[in-house]
Design a protein around this motif. Structure first.
Motif, short mmCIF file in Angstrom:
data_model
loop_
_atom_site.label_atom_id
_atom_site.label_comp_id
_atom_site.label_asym_id
_atom_site.label_seq_id
_atom_site.Cartn_x
_atom_site.Cartn_y
_atom_site.Cartn_z
N SER A 1 -2.36 2.97 -5.14
CA SER A 1 -3.25 3.11 -3.99
C SER A 1 -4.28 4.21 -4.20
O SER A 1 -3.98 5.29 -4.70
CB SER A 1 -2.45 3.41 -2.73
OG SER A 1 -1.88 2.25 -2.21
N ARG B 1 0.93 -1.12 0.00
CA ARG B 1 0.00 0.00 0.00
C ARG B 1 0.95 1.15 0.00
O ARG B 1 2.06 1.02 -0.45
CB ARG B 1 -0.96 0.00 1.23
CG ARG B 1 -0.27 -0.07 2.52
CD ARG B 1 -1.18 0.08 3.72
NE ARG B 1 -0.34 0.11 4.90
CZ ARG B 1 -0.77 0.27 6.10
NH1 ARG B 1 -2.05 0.42 6.32
NH2 ARG B 1 0.04 0.29 7.11
N ASN C 1 -5.72 -2.34 8.46
CA ASN C 1 -6.07 -1.70 7.19
C ASN C 1 -7.57 -1.51 7.00
O ASN C 1 -8.01 -1.11 5.91
CB ASN C 1 -5.50 -2.47 5.99
CG ASN C 1 -4.00 -2.58 6.04
OD1 ASN C 1 -3.32 -1.62 6.36
ND2 ASN C 1 -3.47 -3.77 5.75
N GLY D 1 -4.44 1.59 10.71
CA GLY D 1 -3.27 1.31 9.91
C GLY D 1 -2.63 -0.03 10.17
O GLY D 1 -1.72 -0.43 9.44
N SER E 1 -6.01 -0.78 -2.09
CA SER E 1 -5.67 -0.55 -0.69
C SER E 1 -4.36 -1.24 -0.28
O SER E 1 -3.38 -0.57 0.02
CB SER E 1 -6.82 -1.01 0.21
OG SER E 1 -6.55 -0.75 1.57
N TRP E 2 -4.30 -2.58 -0.27
CA TRP E 2 -3.11 -3.22 0.27
C TRP E 2 -2.99 -4.66 -0.21
O TRP E 2 -3.81 -5.16 -0.96
CB TRP E 2 -3.10 -3.16 1.79
CG TRP E 2 -4.21 -3.92 2.48
CD1 TRP E 2 -5.52 -3.55 2.56
CD2 TRP E 2 -4.10 -5.17 3.16
NE1 TRP E 2 -6.24 -4.50 3.26
CE2 TRP E 2 -5.40 -5.49 3.66
CE3 TRP E 2 -3.04 -6.03 3.44
CZ2 TRP E 2 -5.65 -6.66 4.39
CZ3 TRP E 2 -3.29 -7.20 4.16
CH2 TRP E 2 -4.58 -7.49 4.63
N VAL F 1 -10.66 -1.58 -0.84
CA VAL F 1 -11.75 -1.07 -0.01
C VAL F 1 -13.06 -1.36 -0.73
O VAL F 1 -13.20 -1.06 -1.92
CB VAL F 1 -11.63 0.45 0.21
CG1 VAL F 1 -12.74 0.94 1.13
CG2 VAL F 1 -10.26 0.81 0.78
N TYR G 1 -10.11 4.65 10.34
CA TYR G 1 -9.06 3.91 9.63
C TYR G 1 -8.04 3.35 10.61
O TYR G 1 -7.53 4.07 11.47
CB TYR G 1 -8.37 4.83 8.63
CG TYR G 1 -7.09 4.26 8.06
CD1 TYR G 1 -7.07 3.02 7.42
CD2 TYR G 1 -5.88 4.97 8.16
CE1 TYR G 1 -5.90 2.50 6.91
CE2 TYR G 1 -4.71 4.45 7.64
CZ TYR G 1 -4.72 3.22 7.02
OH TYR G 1 -3.55 2.71 6.51
N ALA H 1 -7.44 6.40 -0.98
CA ALA H 1 -7.12 5.62 0.21
C ALA H 1 -6.73 6.55 1.36
O ALA H 1 -6.05 7.55 1.15
CB ALA H 1 -5.98 4.65 -0.09
N ALA H 2 -7.15 6.20 2.56
CA ALA H 2 -6.79 7.00 3.74
C ALA H 2 -5.29 7.08 3.91
O ALA H 2 -4.74 8.14 4.27
CB ALA H 2 -7.45 6.41 4.99
N HIS H 3 -4.59 5.97 3.64
CA HIS H 3 -3.14 6.00 3.88
C HIS H 3 -2.41 6.94 2.92
O HIS H 3 -1.31 7.40 3.21
CB HIS H 3 -2.54 4.58 3.83
CG HIS H 3 -2.48 3.95 2.48
ND1 HIS H 3 -3.38 3.00 2.04
CD2 HIS H 3 -1.59 4.10 1.47
CE1 HIS H 3 -3.05 2.60 0.83
NE2 HIS H 3 -1.95 3.25 0.46
N ASP I 1 -9.83 2.01 5.06
CA ASP I 1 -8.78 2.74 4.34
C ASP I 1 -9.36 3.60 3.21
O ASP I 1 -9.13 3.35 2.03
CB ASP I 1 -7.76 1.74 3.79
CG ASP I 1 -6.54 2.41 3.17
OD1 ASP I 1 -6.31 3.60 3.45
OD2 ASP I 1 -5.82 1.73 2.42
#
Length: 280
Positions: free
Chosen positions: A236, A6, A136, A133, A251-252, A266, A131, A83-85, A139
Motif C-alpha cells: 500500500s 489495503r 476508499n 475509508g 490502494s485496495w 489512487v 479520504y 496511501a492515507a490508510h 486514499d
C-alpha cells in the motif's frame, strides 16, 4: 468470503494489527508488516527505482524488516506520497505525529541489511481530509521529510491527459509486500508488470458496499484480466509507474492476483488536481 486488501482488505487488517500488538507485547523482533508485496513479480534493485521508499516504525512493527509496513514514492527531494490508510490510527495506533520513530527508508533494496540507503525522519504529515475509508475514495497522504533525499530520487507525476494512462498500456508496481497472498513478505524490493485496465472492469468488480466503490475520476484499474500479477498486503502506498512517470499509488482490492478482481490504485492525476500542484 472476500478479503478486501489495503491495510485493509477487510479481514487482513485486524488480523495483522492483532499480530503486531501481540509481537510487541511479547518483546518479539519478528517482522510484522502492516500491509504486503508484489504477486507474480521479480526482484529489482533500489537503484533501478530510487523513488520507491518504505515506511517504517520499528517500535510498532518490529525490527527484523526494519519496521516496514507500507510503501511510498518520492515525488520531490523532500516530498513523499503514500496511501492515507497507511497513516491511519488503525495502522499506527494513533496519529502519525505521535509515532516518534516514523521513518522513510530510501535507497535500500534488502530491508534486512540495515546499512544501505537512508532512513529519514518525518517532519510533517498531511492526510487527505476527504479520504473515505468505506468507499476508499481519496486514499492518499503527503509526507514531508526532515532532510532532502539525494538528487535523482524523485519521479515525475503524470497529469490529466498523459498517454501513460492509456488503457492496455504496460505499467510496473513496486513494493516489499506479500508475494503469495498468504503472508509471505519479501525482505527485498520486488516489482510486477501489469496493464492499465478499462475502468469498466473495476466498476463491475467493485460496484459499492463493504468492499469499496470504484470511482473512475479518482482511481485507476490495473492488473491482468486473468489475474496472477498484482500488488498485495504491505505494498500500500507504493508506486505504479508507466512510461517513466507515476500514474498510481497502491490502494485496495479484493484478494491478491485474483481473476475478476483487479488492483485499484489512487489516480495520480487526481492528487495533482486536488492539491493544486502544477507539476507533472
Amino acid at each position: 468470503m472476500s478479503m478486501r486488501r489495503r491495510l485493509v482488505r477487510v479481514l487482513a487488517r485486524p488480523l495483522v494489527l492483532a499480530a503486531a500488538v501481540s509481537a510487541l507485547s511479547a518483546g518479539s523482533t519478528a517482522p510484522v508488516a502492516a500491509d504486503s508485496v508484489v504477486i507474480g513479480g521479480f526482484p529489482v534493485e533500489a537503484s533501478d527505482s530510487p523513488w520507491t521508499v518504505a515506511l517504517s516504525s520499528r517500535d510498532r512493527f518490529g525490527g527484523t524488516r526494519a519496521g516496514q509496513f507500507c510503501g511510498g514514492v518520492a515525488v520531490g527531494h523532500s516530498t513523499v506520497l503514500t496511501a492515507a490508510h497507511c497513516l491511519g490510527k488503525e495502522v499506527l495506533g494513533g496519529p502519525p505525529e505521535r509515532v516518534s520513530d516514523l521513518r522513510v527508508i530510501a535507497g535500500r533494496t534488502n530491508l534486512l541489511s540495515g546499512r544501505d540507503g537512508l532512513e529519514v525522519a518525518v517532519r510533517e504529515t498531511w492526510v487527505n481530509p476527504a479520504y473515505d475509508g468505506v468507499s476508499n475514495v481519496g486514499d492518499f497522504a503527503v509526507i514531508t521529510l526532515a532532510q532532502p533525499l539525494p538528487a535523482g530520487s524523485a519521479i515525475a507525476m503524470a497529469a490529466d491527459g498523459d498517454p501513460a494512462y492509456a488503457v492496455g498500456g504496460g505499467a510496473t508496481v513496486y513494493g516489499w509486500g506479500d508475494t503469495s497472498g498468504a503472508g509471505e513478505y519479501s525482505n527485498s524490493l520486488r516489482a510486477a508488470r501489469v496493464r492499465v485496465l478499462p475502468d469498466a472492469l473495476c466498476e463491475d468488480a467493485y460496484p459499492g458496499g463493504a468492499d469499496g466503490t470504484y470511482d473512475a475520476r479518482s482511481m485507476l484499474c490495473a492488473g491482468e484480466v486473468q489475474g496472477g500479477r498484482d500488488a498485495c498486503q504491505g505494498d500500500s502506498g507504493g508506486p505504479l509507474v508507466a512510461q517513466g512517470r507515476l500514474i498510481g499509488l497502491v490502494s485496495w482490492g479484493i484478494g491478491c492476483g485474483r481473476a475478476g478482481n483487479p488492483g485499484v490504485y489512487v489516480r495520480v492525476s487526481d492528487i495533482i488536481r486536488t492539491l493544486g500542484w502544477t507539476r507533472g
